[in-house]
Scaffold this active site. Structure first.
Site, short mmCIF file in Angstrom:
data_model
loop_
_atom_site.label_atom_id
_atom_site.label_comp_id
_atom_site.label_asym_id
_atom_site.label_seq_id
_atom_site.Cartn_x
_atom_site.Cartn_y
_atom_site.Cartn_z
N ASN A 158 1.08 52.93 48.01
CA ASN A 158 1.27 51.48 48.20
C ASN A 158 0.41 50.62 47.27
O ASN A 158 0.85 49.55 46.85
CB ASN A 158 1.12 51.08 49.68
CG ASN A 158 -0.21 51.46 50.27
OD1 ASN A 158 -0.96 52.23 49.68
ND2 ASN A 158 -0.51 50.93 51.44
N GLU A 256 -9.02 56.97 55.15
CA GLU A 256 -8.48 55.62 55.33
C GLU A 256 -7.02 55.80 55.72
O GLU A 256 -6.18 56.12 54.88
CB GLU A 256 -8.57 54.83 54.01
CG GLU A 256 -9.97 54.71 53.44
CD GLU A 256 -10.79 53.63 54.13
OE1 GLU A 256 -10.22 52.85 54.91
OE2 GLU A 256 -12.00 53.58 53.87
N GLU A 468 -14.79 52.06 52.35
CA GLU A 468 -14.72 51.81 50.91
C GLU A 468 -15.16 50.37 50.69
O GLU A 468 -14.65 49.46 51.34
CB GLU A 468 -13.28 52.02 50.41
CG GLU A 468 -12.93 53.49 50.42
CD GLU A 468 -11.52 53.80 49.96
OE1 GLU A 468 -10.71 52.87 49.80
OE2 GLU A 468 -11.24 54.99 49.76
#
Ligand code: NAP
Length: 487
Positions: A158, A256, A468
């Site tokens: 994405n 994630e 992150e």
């Protein structure tokens, strides 16, 4: 510099400072344009052998890179960031071609990747340790931070550029050598970034990239004892597989994973601001954002006004090829994803939801060969409908009314996900109360954007672990060592 204009040159794994010869059609993964159905390019269909070679190269390069002064590592990282900016237009074109997002969003993604890289170039200089007061006069206690070793970075489709930068920059700044495994649907952007990394002058073996079969490459990362850390962004399902596979070597993981972000509008909210933010977030990247809004909860007093303004805005969004400057939404990534999105909408409608705009595939004419979905607003959505509980990952905004704070919090906290939440209110007490009670890793109040280099991006519950961004992102790639010295 016409470094990235020939997509044939992106048909390569990058191992030990060399781009491997391109592979022919038989040994390749084909990359398709989701807007046109056309072939964009090819990359090697690598496997465990290529991953093993890349890990070996990284392991060989690691000690010298770990010893390189942070300030010297920063020079190369900054050069990489600068090259991303110089090539932002070419990177954006590749992103549009393989991922489908509008050019303006793609350009922003290329710039954002440079921003992350530049930020971590500096942050690497601040990997401070500590001295701790001892318990005996002749003792001294030091705590130092050291790079973990070889880090494997697995990224989704994405945000094909940002996801690489958000992992690679902190890993390299920490002193790790890396092996990148990009999504097979959007690998060309990652190979382009590897070309720029090569140009920036990382020593051979510090940056490696392998494209190909996910389970073989992932299997090698998990089995190879030289890989000390795996940083993964992608689906919760694959994240869970990696957790299981990490057990044998107790490998460090950052995950994630998927999200189910609520967007909560209280009655005292600035409605224009809320509508703007809802449209901006929900329809960015055609709704394919991990921290993208999944369900909009509007207080029943303002539901009608909010719904009217939202529907009006959404019905005007132009859908089409990312190369058209007026287009706000491209296609979803592929036909399977299109089917998933439409199935969720159909299920909701069958259970009583009302389509206010959209609610269907776009077909024929310019949409004929692509995976396009009309931007959609759904009213009368119930909490137990599938789309309120699963990650939609498409341009669909479901609306659910609520009556009070406790009710909405108990609903949104019931999901197994916990990535992001958005809250619109002007009441200071409520800002704190709701932010603190939400079971998520990130809350945005009166806005719906979160990703900046200096802040910790990440989730709780089944949205993953690790962060992150910020110094937290650097720490994901460092071990802590306590040294006790007796004088
Ligand atoms: P995915 O299917 O899990 O794939 C992600 C990456 O993992 C790809 O590179 C894929 O390679 C690889 N992979 C697949 N199976 C693997 C295996 N067995 N071992 C090792 N690697 C494997 O996810 P996706 O569909 O690309 O991405 C969408 C998901 O990512 C969504 O759920 C979204 O919410 C999540 N996401 C989360 C964040 C966050 O920060 N929390 C950010 C962005 C996206 P192949 O492409 O070759 O299969």
């Amino acid at each position: 510099m016409a470094l990235l204009t020939n997509l044939e040159e992106l048909n390569a794994c990058y191992i030990d400072g060399r781009f491997m010869p391109p592979v022919n059609a038989a040994g390749a993964i084909e990359v398709w344009n989701p807007a046109t159905g056309e072939l964009v390019g090819r990359v090697p269909n690598g496997g465990a052998a290529e991953a093993g070679a890349a890990v070996a190269a990284a392991q060989a390069a690691f000690p010298a890179w770990a010893r390189t002064l942070p300030a010297d590592r920063a020079v190369i990282l900054k050069r990489w960031a600068q090259l991303m900016l110089e090539h932002a237009e070419e990177l954006a074109r590749i992103l549009v071609a393989e991922q489908g997002k509008p050019f303006a969003e793609a350009y922003e993604e290329a710039e954002g990747s440079a921003l992350f890289t530049e930020w971590y170039a500096e942050e690497g200089k601040r990997a401070y340790g500590e001295t701790v007061p001892p318990s005996a006069a002749d003792k001294r206690i030091l705590v130092i931070r050291q790079p973990v070793g070889v880090a494997a970075l697995i990224t989704p489709w994405n945000y094909p550029a940002t996801m690489v930068a958000r992992k690679a920059a902190p890993a390299l700044a920490a002193g790790c050598a890396i092996v990148i495994k990009p999504s097979s649907q959007t690998p060309l952007t990652a190979v382009a970034l590897a070309r720029l990394a090569h140009e920036a002058g990382f020593p051979a073996g510090v940056v490696n990239l392998v494209t190909g079969r996910a389970s073989d490459i992932g299997g090698e990362f998990m089995a190879n004892p030289f890989v000390k850390k795996v940083s993964f962004t992608g689906s919760t399902e694959v994240g869970k597989q990696l957790i299981r596979a990490s057990a044998d070597q107790v490998k460090r993981l950052s995950l994630e994973l998927g999200g189910n972000a609520p967007f909560i509008v209280f009655p005292d909210a600035d409605l224009d601001l809320a509508v703007d933010a809802a449209v901006g977030n929900k329809f960015e990247n055609c709704g394919q954002m991990c921290n993208g809004i999944n369900v909009i909860y509007a207080h029943k007093e303002i539901m009608a006004a909010f719904t009217d303004r939202l529907t009006d805005r959404v019905s005007q969004l132009k859908v089409g090829s990312g190369h058209d400057p007026d287009v706000k939404l491209g296609p979803v990534i592929d036909m399977r994803s299109l089917d998933n999105v439409h199935a969720l909408v159909t299920d909701a409608v069958e259970h009583g939801a009302r389509v206010l705009t959209g609610g269907h595939r776009l077909t024929g004419g310019a949409y004929g060969a692509g995976s396009f979905y009309a931007p959609t607003v759904l009213a009368d959505v119930e909490q137990d409908m599938k789309l309120a509980n699963e990650e939609i990952f498409g341009p669909v905004a479901p609306l659910i009314p609520f009556s009070d704070e406790d009710e909405v919090l108990s609903r949104v906290n019931a999901t197994p996900y916990g990535l992001a939440a958005y809250v619109f209110t002007r009441d200071v007490r409520r800002v704190f109360e709701v932010s603190e009670r939400l079971e998520v890793g990130m809350v945005a109040v009166n806005s719906a954007s979160l990703s900046v280099p200096q802040a910790p991006f990440g989730g709780v519950k089944q949205s993953g672990s690790g962060r992150e961004g910020g110094h937290f992102g650097l720490e994901e790639f460092m071990n802590i060592k306590y040294i006790s010295i007796t004088l």
